[in-house]
Enzyme design. Sequence first.
Site, PDB file in Angstrom:
ATOM      1  CB  SER A  81       1.207  12.381   2.643  1.00 12.01           C
ATOM      2  OG  SER A  81      -0.084  12.893   2.793  1.00 12.01           O
ATOM      3  CG  ASP A 144      -1.933  15.727  -3.894  1.00 11.78           C
ATOM      4  OD1 ASP A 144      -2.988  15.302  -3.363  1.00 11.78           O
ATOM      5  OD2 ASP A 144      -0.806  15.481  -3.438  1.00 11.78           O
ATOM      6  CG  HIS A 171      -1.370  12.128  -2.063  1.00 14.83           C
ATOM      7  ND1 HIS A 171      -1.164  13.436  -1.671  1.00 14.83           N
ATOM      8  CD2 HIS A 171      -1.255  11.386  -0.920  1.00 14.83           C
ATOM      9  CE1 HIS A 171      -0.953  13.482  -0.366  1.00 14.83           C
ATOM     10  NE2 HIS A 171      -0.996  12.246   0.114  1.00 14.83           N
TER      11      HIS A 171
END
Length: 192
Positions: A81, A144, A171
Amino acid sequence: MSLGDSVNTANKVVIIPGNGAGNVEYCNWYGWTKKKLNKMKGLECLLENMPDPLTARENVWLPFMENNLKCDEKTIIIGHSSGAAAAMRYVESHKVHAIILVSAYTSDLGDENERESGYFNRPWQWEKMKENCRHIVQFGSTDDPFLPWTEQQEVADMLGAELHKYTDKGHFQNTEFRELINVVCKIINHSS
């Protein structure tokens, strides 16, 4: 031959977490992955709580990656991320062995905190990234909840990444990540 004997071999993995609070050892798959990788002979895996953990500012994280975590040509950086954004910006100007991007994206997504991080205020230097690392692998999932697939696909296309595309991983916030371990092993075995 041990992993450290060859100039072309990685001997360190550094996990750069996503932004957020708390101890990263107990967050998502990070601590589990560190334990697994540290059991491999000749390989060191580092995972540390990052400074400025909520905003994940580039001008704080990149110097920390260079000076504290010592990411260099023998390092595989795993970025998740915000950590993936940090890894991409890092390899624009630093050589590393490989980057493994998990839930990577290309814009601030209209989010003020993402904008403040500094990663998204200029064009990405895709060619520099490709020049500065031998292997680029990406994990992404179409479901996601935070990242549009179009941005994840753009990263894969622009970097020519080895893409591991899923429809059911969200995610990537599970407590284990076996596919990631397999990819690290593959990179190391390919290099030795």
